[in-house]
Design an enzyme around this catalytic site. Structure first.
Site, short mmCIF file in Angstrom:
data_model
loop_
_atom_site.label_atom_id
_atom_site.label_comp_id
_atom_site.label_asym_id
_atom_site.label_seq_id
_atom_site.Cartn_x
_atom_site.Cartn_y
_atom_site.Cartn_z
CB CYS A 272 -26.63 86.76 -8.79
SG CYS A 272 -25.38 86.97 -10.39
CG HIS B 92 -24.08 82.89 -8.53
ND1 HIS B 92 -25.30 83.61 -8.75
CD2 HIS B 92 -23.97 82.78 -7.23
CE1 HIS B 92 -26.00 83.66 -7.58
NE2 HIS B 92 -25.24 83.00 -6.75
CD GLU C 42 -27.66 81.79 -3.71
OE1 GLU C 42 -26.66 81.86 -4.42
OE2 GLU C 42 -28.29 80.57 -3.37
#
Length: 340
Positions: free
Chosen positions: A240, A294, A306
């Site tokens: 990420c 994240h 993402e």
């Protein structure tokens, strides 16, 4: 005359006038609407330019492909797609959708193999009613039937390229078309000789914002479909924060490596006030940035990009406004961090 009758007598006398008055109001209302088309026929506005790509420049496609690296075969097939679309009288947006689709499905090569019985530029399947193998491997036929089915989709002209392509193809990887939009736009401009492939004016809904935010979004979208690998920072896989690191590096900004540090790599804004290119975060305790695990990028229009986890590649998803781990503040890279 009993008391009840006496009490109702004035109402009976007024009733004809009330009926006439109501009829007059109804007549005037209907007449006003009938002779006021701007009111009687007003429709909800149509969003005309949600393309998801820049209308000013056309960047490279996914996998490192650029206009300069395309083979003669790929350019010939691109020309065939554009020629058919022109003959059908379709606008450049349709050419764009077809080219992005063919680039994803076959890299613009008229191949005689694929998944199960898929064939040709668009990997169409005879068993699914697309035509015979001979028809599907004819670029003109395969393009025409793709565009015929595109036109059957209500509102396809207003859809982002990747949504329109997926609606026709019903791919197992619906977000993968996005990484070819820039290259497809370049083909429409160079092969099709169209200055503005999308038909949108720069700055309208769906066009990439100017500056670092637009460059970062463009990079991230071109990586859609690449696998997630923990610790990876590209070019073949990402985690990420690795995706955000490279996206803003492409935009000329240096971000820290991990998501917890990226949270402090710019000014903070409430997530409901995010602009395209802002970073948002998930945390096990949404009130404690030390628990961030994240990071993703907001694209605008309630969408985000993402690199999620080992089970899913880089993807575009709806913005999870109500997710319980969504940190209330987002980060705007390139701006001054908020005072501690």
């Amino acid at each position: 005359m009993n008391p009840v009758t006496r009490a109702l007598r004035p109402l009976r006398l007024l009733l004809p006038f009330l009926v006439i008055g109501l009829a007059l109001v109804l007549f005037l209302t209907v007449g006003f609407l009938a002779f006021s088309p701007n009111l009687a026929q007003k429709k909800a506005p149509v969003s005309g330019c949600d393309t998801g790509i820049s209308t000013a420049t056309a960047g490279p496609g996914g996998g490192g492909a650029t206009l300069e690296t395309l083979t003669d075969e790929q350019r010939q097939n691109a020309n065939a797609i554009i020629s058919v679309a022109k003959d059908m009288g379709l606008p450049p947006k349709a050419w764009l959708v077809a080219l992005a689709t063919a680039m994803q499905e076959s890299t613009l090569r008229n191949i005689n193999h694929g998944d199960r019985d898929s064939l040709g530029l668009f990997q169409q399947r005879p068993s699914q009613g697309w035509g015979t193998p001979a028809q599907i491997t004819d670029p003109a036929y395969s393009t025409r039937i793709f565009l015929d089915r595109l036109q059957e989709i209500p509102g396809w002209e207003q859809m982002p390229v990747t949504v329109a392509a997926q609606t026709v193809q019903r791919s197992a990887f619906p977000d993968a078309y996005a990484k070819w939009e820039g290259l497809a736009a370049g083909l429409v401009k160079t092969v099709g000789d169209v200055a503005n492939p999308t038909g949108c004016a720069p700055g309208t809904t769906g066009a990439l914002p100017p500056g670092a935010s637009g460059a970062a979004i463009g990079f991230a979208l071109r990586e859609v479909g690449k696998p997630y690998v923990w610790g990876a920072t590209g070019p073949d896989a990402y985690d990420c924060s690795g995706l955000m690191l490279r996206a803003f590096q492409a935009a000329g900004l240096t971000l820290p490596r991990v998501s917890q540090d990226q949270y402090n790599a710019g000014g903070h804004v409430p997530v409901r006030q995010m602009q395209p290119g802002d970073l948002f975060f998930y945390a096990s305790d949404r009130t404690d940035p030390a628990t961030i695990h994240h990071v993703a990028m907001y694209l605008g229009d309630d969408k985000m990009v993402e690199a999620p986890n080992k089970d899913n590649p880089v993807r575009v998803q709806p913005m999870p406004w109500t997710y319980g781990e969504l940190v209330p503040l987002a980060t705007r890279p390139g701006t001054t961090p908020n005072p501690a």
